[in-house]
Design an enzyme around this catalytic site. Structure first.
Site, mmCIF file in Angstrom:
data_model
loop_
_atom_site.group_PDB
_atom_site.id
_atom_site.type_symbol
_atom_site.label_atom_id
_atom_site.label_comp_id
_atom_site.label_asym_id
_atom_site.label_seq_id
_atom_site.Cartn_x
_atom_site.Cartn_y
_atom_site.Cartn_z
ATOM 1 N N ASN A 34 116.911 -47.112 -53.606
ATOM 2 C CA ASN A 34 117.129 -48.549 -53.834
ATOM 3 C C ASN A 34 116.772 -48.890 -55.275
ATOM 4 O O ASN A 34 116.384 -48.023 -56.047
ATOM 5 C CB ASN A 34 116.317 -49.375 -52.829
ATOM 6 C CG ASN A 34 114.830 -49.119 -52.989
ATOM 7 O OD1 ASN A 34 114.237 -49.444 -54.009
ATOM 8 N ND2 ASN A 34 114.236 -48.495 -51.976
ATOM 9 N N PHE A 49 104.160 -56.436 -49.267
ATOM 10 C CA PHE A 49 105.146 -57.194 -50.029
ATOM 11 C C PHE A 49 106.367 -57.376 -49.144
ATOM 12 O O PHE A 49 106.594 -56.572 -48.224
ATOM 13 C CB PHE A 49 105.543 -56.447 -51.309
ATOM 14 C CG PHE A 49 104.714 -56.830 -52.506
ATOM 15 C CD1 PHE A 49 103.375 -56.499 -52.565
ATOM 16 C CD2 PHE A 49 105.280 -57.522 -53.565
ATOM 17 C CE1 PHE A 49 102.601 -56.854 -53.661
ATOM 18 C CE2 PHE A 49 104.525 -57.880 -54.672
ATOM 19 C CZ PHE A 49 103.188 -57.556 -54.716
HETATM 20 O O1 PMT Z 1 109.828 -52.323 -58.447
HETATM 21 P P1 PMT Z 1 110.379 -53.635 -58.967
HETATM 22 O O2 PMT Z 1 111.750 -53.461 -59.582
HETATM 23 O O3 PMT Z 1 109.415 -54.343 -59.896
HETATM 24 O O4 PMT Z 1 110.596 -54.587 -57.700
HETATM 25 C C1 PMT Z 1 109.492 -55.028 -56.980
HETATM 26 C C2 PMT Z 1 109.822 -55.200 -55.482
HETATM 27 C C3 PMT Z 1 110.882 -56.277 -55.303
HETATM 28 C C4 PMT Z 1 110.312 -53.878 -54.895
HETATM 29 C C5 PMT Z 1 108.459 -55.621 -54.793
HETATM 30 O O5 PMT Z 1 108.040 -56.842 -55.342
HETATM 31 C C6 PMT Z 1 108.638 -55.786 -53.300
HETATM 32 O O6 PMT Z 1 108.977 -56.834 -52.785
HETATM 33 N N1 PMT Z 1 108.371 -54.694 -52.532
HETATM 34 C C7 PMT Z 1 108.558 -54.644 -51.071
HETATM 35 C C8 PMT Z 1 109.994 -54.406 -50.767
HETATM 36 C C9 PMT Z 1 110.345 -54.672 -49.298
HETATM 37 O O7 PMT Z 1 111.085 -55.536 -48.987
HETATM 38 O O8 PMT Z 1 109.740 -54.002 -48.442
HETATM 39 P P2 PMT Z 1 109.998 -54.099 -46.843
HETATM 40 O O9 PMT Z 1 110.345 -55.460 -46.398
HETATM 41 O O10 PMT Z 1 110.917 -53.012 -46.512
HETATM 42 O O11 PMT Z 1 108.579 -53.753 -46.344
HETATM 43 C C10 PMT Z 1 107.531 -54.699 -46.161
HETATM 44 C C11 PMT Z 1 106.240 -54.039 -46.510
HETATM 45 O O12 PMT Z 1 106.043 -52.860 -45.718
HETATM 46 C C12 PMT Z 1 106.128 -53.580 -47.943
HETATM 47 O O13 PMT Z 1 104.788 -53.771 -48.344
HETATM 48 C C13 PMT Z 1 106.467 -52.089 -47.880
HETATM 49 O O14 PMT Z 1 105.837 -51.365 -48.922
HETATM 50 C C14 PMT Z 1 105.928 -51.706 -46.520
HETATM 51 N N2 PMT Z 1 106.668 -50.622 -45.857
HETATM 52 C C15 PMT Z 1 107.955 -50.768 -45.500
HETATM 53 C C16 PMT Z 1 108.611 -49.749 -44.833
HETATM 54 C C17 PMT Z 1 107.929 -48.565 -44.540
HETATM 55 N N3 PMT Z 1 108.522 -47.558 -43.919
HETATM 56 N N4 PMT Z 1 106.656 -48.432 -44.912
HETATM 57 C C18 PMT Z 1 106.012 -49.437 -45.565
HETATM 58 O O15 PMT Z 1 104.826 -49.303 -45.898
#
Ligand code: PMT
Length: 396
Positions: free
Chosen positions: A209, A323
């Site tokens: 991504n 996040f």
């Molecule tokens: O890297 P940049 O270009 O600066 O961009 C930053 C960002 C937009 C990536 C960052 O600010 C951000 O929002 N990161 C989270 C991205 C996201 O939407 O994650 P998610 O909704 O898939 O997951 C939610 C949370 O669970 C996050 O904290 C993620 O790290 C965590 N997660 C998700 C899936 C997984 N299998 N394991 C996890 O730990």
């Protein structure tokens, strides 16, 4: 402008690295610091006072008997006005003199007469650095509360290779920023993730991504500046880790999961900034897929472990922060994630704001409600997030 309003006396001593102090003056000024340069006589053999005067916009002091101060007490006046004295480069001779409390030139006298903290960035030949006399002097300075930054290892001006190179100007500025930052996470162990993951389809292709790692690296830097011991488990990104941060490079979500789970139980705080792939390729090929071998097989996906949710479910779990990047309904989706993953704090951002660039717009969701932060560079938002975490964990 993270050093706005800070008054720094930059002491330059005699050594080839003195030329790098010119760039240091520029970088400190760019951060808003008010820089006053003072030089030893030896330093003026390497760089002229005019260079530093032009860069700092102020007269440079290099002589104990300088008559420009109306009371002829430059050593008192200059050191009393300073929030910090920074010596870069600090030669072996200068370290020896200040370790023994000598006051035999203007700069050494200022150091002895100071009421503010002192940071020194040593620079010398590796044998001089390793000499027992220098080791003794450095140990004594550290005992006296002087902060020693560096030196680094590498090729030296004399052609030898080893420890003794002055830190680069950018690295010294980082140390100065860390020095002034409030230590709201002092003594805390923080494990975090950043960047994207890469899920292989075959040895050359994969699913990933657009996370650049910028937000996560800014959080790592702010946490380290706040005094935390930071371990950054990072997917593939294009830049170096922040100074003082231990980086564990990983590629896939499974690698990230293993690296985090090996460390999370010992952490006080866990922050998941990484954009972790929710799915990986079940039938990833060992060899490159060929078009002429019957074409691309269908890609089967299996769900990856949820790292954040697993860390939050640990017995004695660290304080967990997630996040959420969404394209719409930020509050609803972020709050759902907070509940589902059972974490006390989620930082939400819209995809168009968060991914890639230097700036972002964050909204913090916790038990107390919704806290929108003013749109700002990621470095500033990261600091505000760290302050919010310190507040929630009772450190502020
Ligand atoms: O890297 P940049 O270009 O600066 O961009 C930053 C960002 C937009 C990536 C960052 O600010 C951000 O929002 N990161 C989270 C991205 C996201 O939407 O994650 P998610 O909704 O898939 O997951 C939610 C949370 O669970 C996050 O904290 C993620 O790290 C965590 N997660 C998700 C899936 C997984 N299998 N394991 C996890 O730990």
């Amino acid at each position: 402008m993270e050093l706005q309003g800070k008054r720094i006396v930059l002491g330059v001593t005699g050594g080839i690295a003195a030329y790098k102090a010119a760039e240091l003056v520029r970088l400190l000024g760019k951060q808003g610091a008010d820089v006053q340069v003072a030089m030893t006589a030896g330093a003026t053999h390497f760089v002229t006072t005019t260079t530093f005067q032009a860069l700092s916009g102020k007269p440079v002091f290099a002589d104990q008997w300088d008559e420009r101060m109306p009371n002829a007490m430059a050593h008192i006046d200059l050191s009393r006005q300073a929030d910090l004295i920074l010596i870069a480069p600090a030669s072996a001779d200068f370290l020896a003199r200040i370790a023994n409390g000598l006051a035999d030139d203007l700069l050494a006298t200022m150091v002895l007469a100071r009421t503010c903290p002192l940071l020194v960035a040593p620079a010398m030949n590796l044998q001089m650095w390793e000499n027992p006399a220098t080791r003794r002097n450095v140990a004594r300075l550290a005992e006296d509360g002087v902060k020693i930054i560096g030196p680094a290892s590498g090729e030296q001006a004399c052609g030898e290779v080893g420890a003794g190179r002055m830190l680069e100007p950018e690295e010294i500025v980082e140390e100065v920023l860390a020095f002034f930052a409030p230590k709201v996470l002092a003594g805390k162990k923080l494990v975090m993730t950043a960047g994207p993951t890469f899920e292989a389809i075959d040895p050359v292709r994969g699913i990933t991504n657009l996370s650049s790692g910028r937000m996560g690296y800014a959080v790592a830097r702010a946490a380290r500046q706040a005094g935390a011991e930071v371990t950054l488990v990072s997917g593939p990104v294009a830049f170096d880790p922040p100074q003082g941060v231990e980086r564990i490079p990983v590629r896939s979500a499974l690698d990230m999961h293993a690296a985090v789970m090996a460390r999370a139980a010992d952490a006080d705080i866990f922050i998941g900034v990484a954009a972790v792939a929710d799915y990986r390729v079940a039938n990833s090929a060992e060899h490159k897929l060929k078009k002429d071998n019957g074409g691309m097989p269908p890609i089967e996906l299996v769900e990856n472990p949820d790292i954040l949710a697993e860390v939050a479910a640990l017995p004695n779990a660290p304080f967990c922060v997630g996040f959420a990047a969404e394209s719409r309904n930020l509050e609803e989706y972020a709050q759902n994630k907070r509940r589902k993953k059972k974490v006390p704090l989620i930082a939400g951002n819209l995809i168009q704001d968060g991914f890639g660039g230097d700036d972002n717009r964050l909204v913090l969701f916790d038990d107390a409600g919704v806290h929108p932060l003013t749109p700002a560079p990621k470095s500033i938002l990261a600091r505000q997030l760290i302050e919010h975490i310190a507040h929630l964990t009772g450190k502020l």
